[in-house]
Design a protein around this motif. Structure first.
Motif, PDB file in Angstrom:
ATOM      1  N   GLU A   1       0.823  -1.213   0.000  1.00 55.92           N
ATOM      2  CA  GLU A   1       0.000   0.000   0.000  1.00 55.92           C
ATOM      3  C   GLU A   1       0.854   1.258   0.000  1.00 55.92           C
ATOM      4  O   GLU A   1       0.407   2.319  -0.435  1.00 55.92           O
ATOM      5  N   ALA A   2       2.087   1.147   0.485  1.00 58.06           N
ATOM      6  CA  ALA A   2       2.973   2.315   0.548  1.00 58.06           C
ATOM      7  C   ALA A   2       3.705   2.552  -0.769  1.00 58.06           C
ATOM      8  O   ALA A   2       4.289   3.609  -0.965  1.00 58.06           O
ATOM      9  N   ALA A   3       3.694   1.584  -1.671  1.00 61.82           N
ATOM     10  CA  ALA A   3       4.434   1.712  -2.934  1.00 61.82           C
ATOM     11  C   ALA A   3       3.551   2.372  -3.982  1.00 61.82           C
ATOM     12  O   ALA A   3       2.355   2.148  -4.006  1.00 61.82           O
ATOM     13  N   PRO A   4       4.061   3.156  -4.868  1.00 58.55           N
ATOM     14  CA  PRO A   4       5.427   3.668  -4.925  1.00 58.55           C
ATOM     15  C   PRO A   4       5.608   4.780  -3.894  1.00 58.55           C
ATOM     16  O   PRO A   4       4.644   5.445  -3.519  1.00 58.55           O
ATOM     17  N   PRO A   5       6.843   4.988  -3.440  1.00 52.61           N
ATOM     18  CA  PRO A   5       7.066   5.963  -2.373  1.00 52.61           C
ATOM     19  C   PRO A   5       7.109   7.413  -2.877  1.00 52.61           C
ATOM     20  O   PRO A   5       8.037   8.150  -2.597  1.00 52.61           O
ATOM     21  N   THR A   6       6.103   7.786  -3.655  1.00 54.10           N
ATOM     22  CA  THR A   6       6.022   9.165  -4.135  1.00 54.10           C
ATOM     23  C   THR A   6       4.783   9.815  -3.534  1.00 54.10           C
ATOM     24  O   THR A   6       3.749   9.170  -3.382  1.00 54.10           O
ATOM     25  N   PRO A   7       4.875  11.079  -3.200  1.00 56.46           N
ATOM     26  CA  PRO A   7       3.721  11.782  -2.626  1.00 56.46           C
ATOM     27  C   PRO A   7       2.722  12.142  -3.727  1.00 56.46           C
ATOM     28  O   PRO A   7       2.665  13.285  -4.190  1.00 56.46           O
ATOM     29  N   GLU A   8       1.925  11.177  -4.143  1.00 59.73           N
ATOM     30  CA  GLU A   8       1.041  11.352  -5.299  1.00 59.73           C
ATOM     31  C   GLU A   8       0.037  12.486  -5.114  1.00 59.73           C
ATOM     32  O   GLU A   8      -0.196  13.273  -6.026  1.00 59.73           O
ATOM     33  N   ARG A   9      -0.556  12.579  -3.920  1.00 59.03           N
ATOM     34  CA  ARG A   9      -1.537  13.642  -3.693  1.00 59.03           C
ATOM     35  C   ARG A   9      -0.879  15.013  -3.751  1.00 59.03           C
ATOM     36  O   ARG A   9      -1.444  15.966  -4.295  1.00 59.03           O
ATOM     37  N   THR A  10       0.328  15.110  -3.198  1.00 59.19           N
ATOM     38  CA  THR A  10       1.038  16.394  -3.230  1.00 59.19           C
ATOM     39  C   THR A  10       1.401  16.769  -4.657  1.00 59.19           C
ATOM     40  O   THR A  10       1.253  17.936  -5.053  1.00 59.19           O
ATOM     41  N   ILE A  11       1.868  15.815  -5.432  1.00 57.22           N
ATOM     42  CA  ILE A  11       2.214  16.077  -6.834  1.00 57.22           C
ATOM     43  C   ILE A  11       0.988  16.567  -7.590  1.00 57.22           C
ATOM     44  O   ILE A  11       1.054  17.541  -8.343  1.00 57.22           O
ATOM     45  N   GLU A  12      -0.138  15.914  -7.375  1.00 56.49           N
ATOM     46  CA  GLU A  12      -1.381  16.317  -8.040  1.00 56.49           C
ATOM     47  C   GLU A  12      -1.787  17.723  -7.613  1.00 56.49           C
ATOM     48  O   GLU A  12      -2.209  18.541  -8.428  1.00 56.49           O
ATOM     49  N   SER A  13      -1.629  18.018  -6.332  1.00 55.26           N
ATOM     50  CA  SER A  13      -1.969  19.348  -5.829  1.00 55.26           C
ATOM     51  C   SER A  13      -1.072  20.421  -6.439  1.00 55.26           C
ATOM     52  O   SER A  13      -1.549  21.498  -6.807  1.00 55.26           O
ATOM     53  N   VAL A  14       0.221  20.126  -6.555  1.00 59.19           N
ATOM     54  CA  VAL A  14       1.150  21.088  -7.163  1.00 59.19           C
ATOM     55  C   VAL A  14       0.793  21.306  -8.631  1.00 59.19           C
ATOM     56  O   VAL A  14       0.809  22.443  -9.122  1.00 59.19           O
ATOM     57  N   LYS A  15       0.447  20.244  -9.341  1.00 55.26           N
ATOM     58  CA  LYS A  15       0.037  20.382 -10.742  1.00 55.26           C
ATOM     59  C   LYS A  15      -1.202  21.265 -10.853  1.00 55.26           C
ATOM     60  O   LYS A  15      -1.293  22.107 -11.746  1.00 55.26           O
ATOM     61  N   ASP A  16      -2.157  21.058  -9.936  1.00 49.64           N
ATOM     62  CA  ASP A  16      -3.357  21.901  -9.940  1.00 49.64           C
ATOM     63  C   ASP A  16      -2.999  23.362  -9.693  1.00 49.64           C
ATOM     64  O   ASP A  16      -3.556  24.265 -10.333  1.00 49.64           O
ATOM     65  N   ASP A  17      -2.070  23.593  -8.753  1.00 50.90           N
ATOM     66  CA  ASP A  17      -1.637  24.969  -8.469  1.00 50.90           C
ATOM     67  C   ASP A  17      -0.983  25.600  -9.693  1.00 50.90           C
ATOM     68  O   ASP A  17      -1.239  26.764 -10.019  1.00 50.90           O
ATOM     69  N   ILE A  18      -0.139  24.844 -10.385  1.00 52.53           N
ATOM     70  CA  ILE A  18       0.535  25.353 -11.587  1.00 52.53           C
ATOM     71  C   ILE A  18      -0.489  25.688 -12.666  1.00 52.53           C
ATOM     72  O   ILE A  18      -0.420  26.741 -13.309  1.00 52.53           O
ATOM     73  N   ASP A  19      -1.468  24.789 -12.847  1.00 48.72           N
ATOM     74  CA  ASP A  19      -2.522  25.043 -13.836  1.00 48.72           C
ATOM     75  C   ASP A  19      -3.307  26.308 -13.484  1.00 48.72           C
ATOM     76  O   ASP A  19      -3.638  27.110 -14.366  1.00 48.72           O
ATOM     77  N   ALA A  20      -3.593  26.501 -12.196  1.00 46.98           N
ATOM     78  CA  ALA A  20      -4.349  27.686 -11.771  1.00 46.98           C
ATOM     79  C   ALA A  20      -3.545  28.955 -12.025  1.00 46.98           C
ATOM     80  O   ALA A  20      -4.083  29.966 -12.493  1.00 46.98           O
ATOM     81  N   VAL A  21      -2.239  28.914 -11.755  1.00 48.96           N
ATOM     82  CA  VAL A  21      -1.392  30.082 -11.996  1.00 48.96           C
ATOM     83  C   VAL A  21      -1.328  30.375 -13.486  1.00 48.96           C
ATOM     84  O   VAL A  21      -1.407  31.535 -13.905  1.00 48.96           O
ATOM     85  N   LYS A  22      -1.179  29.348 -14.314  1.00 55.85           N
ATOM     86  CA  LYS A  22      -1.122  29.542 -15.752  1.00 55.85           C
ATOM     87  C   LYS A  22      -2.426  30.156 -16.261  1.00 55.85           C
ATOM     88  O   LYS A  22      -2.415  31.045 -17.118  1.00 55.85           O
ATOM     89  N   GLU A  23      -3.549  29.662 -15.737  1.00 58.92           N
ATOM     90  CA  GLU A  23      -4.845  30.168 -16.172  1.00 58.92           C
ATOM     91  C   GLU A  23      -4.993  31.646 -15.829  1.00 58.92           C
ATOM     92  O   GLU A  23      -5.458  32.438 -16.627  1.00 58.92           O
ATOM     93  N   ARG A  24      -4.566  32.025 -14.622  1.00 63.57           N
ATOM     94  CA  ARG A  24      -4.666  33.432 -14.223  1.00 63.57           C
ATOM     95  C   ARG A  24      -3.690  34.296 -15.007  1.00 63.57           C
ATOM     96  O   ARG A  24      -3.975  35.461 -15.244  1.00 63.57           O
ATOM     97  N   ALA A  25      -2.546  33.731 -15.397  1.00 63.62           N
ATOM     98  CA  ALA A  25      -1.559  34.510 -16.149  1.00 63.62           C
ATOM     99  C   ALA A  25      -2.079  34.829 -17.556  1.00 63.62           C
ATOM    100  O   ALA A  25      -1.719  35.854 -18.129  1.00 63.62           O
ATOM    101  N   HIS A  26      -2.933  33.974 -18.115  1.00 56.81           N
ATOM    102  CA  HIS A  26      -3.457  34.198 -19.461  1.00 56.81           C
ATOM    103  C   HIS A  26      -4.597  35.208 -19.481  1.00 56.81           C
ATOM    104  O   HIS A  26      -5.001  35.667 -20.525  1.00 56.81           O
ATOM    105  N   ARG A  27      -5.137  35.546 -18.335  1.00 54.34           N
ATOM    106  CA  ARG A  27      -6.260  36.500 -18.278  1.00 54.34           C
ATOM    107  C   ARG A  27      -5.825  37.901 -18.431  1.00 54.34           C
ATOM    108  O   ARG A  27      -4.852  38.422 -18.247  1.00 54.34           O
TER     109      ARG A  27
END
Length: 132
Positions: free
Chosen positions: A106-132
């Protein structure tokens, strides 16, 4: 009365500030190193004591297993008592190993998947606001 620092040129003040910041950072790093060394010593001693406790507990468990075998030897042949206790211990070890393997899986793979997804969402949100 004029302050001696007020009469210094800006470049000299910046140089002094740079030296002071550098000295402060070096002192803080020295303090952190000393603190971590002290904590490392305590942690090493603690780990050693835990290891010693584990060895003593293992001997205690072995003595209890021998006591159970001797108790069962009162009502059955000693070889049968030892085989019964050994079999029960192997079943318990197998169950612990099975559940341990499931926990590791259950611990494999040892990557913080939820954190990675959250960071991707943050990057997408910043990109979206930058295009406005």
């Amino acid at each position: 009365m004029t302050n001696a620092k007020e009469s210094l040129p800006t470049s000299e003040l910046i140089r002094q500030m740079s030296e002071q910041v550098s000295r402060l950072v070096k002192d803080e790093l020295r303090l952190a190193k000393a603190e971590l060394t002290e904590k490392g010593k305590h942690a090493g001693i603690g780990v050693g004591l835990f290891g010693g406790a584990g060895v003593v507990a293992l001997f205690g468990a072995g003595a209890l297993v021998a006591a159970v075998i001797l108790l069962l030897a009162q009502v059955m042949p000693p070889w049968a008592a030892a085989a019964l206790v050994g079999g029960v211990l192997l079943v318990v070890a197998g169950a612990l190993g099975f559940f341990g393997k499931r926990q590791v899986a259950e611990a494999a793979p040892p990557t913080p998947e939820r954190t990675i997804e959250s960071v991707k969402d943050d990057i997408d949100a910043v990109k979206e606001r930058a295009h406005r």
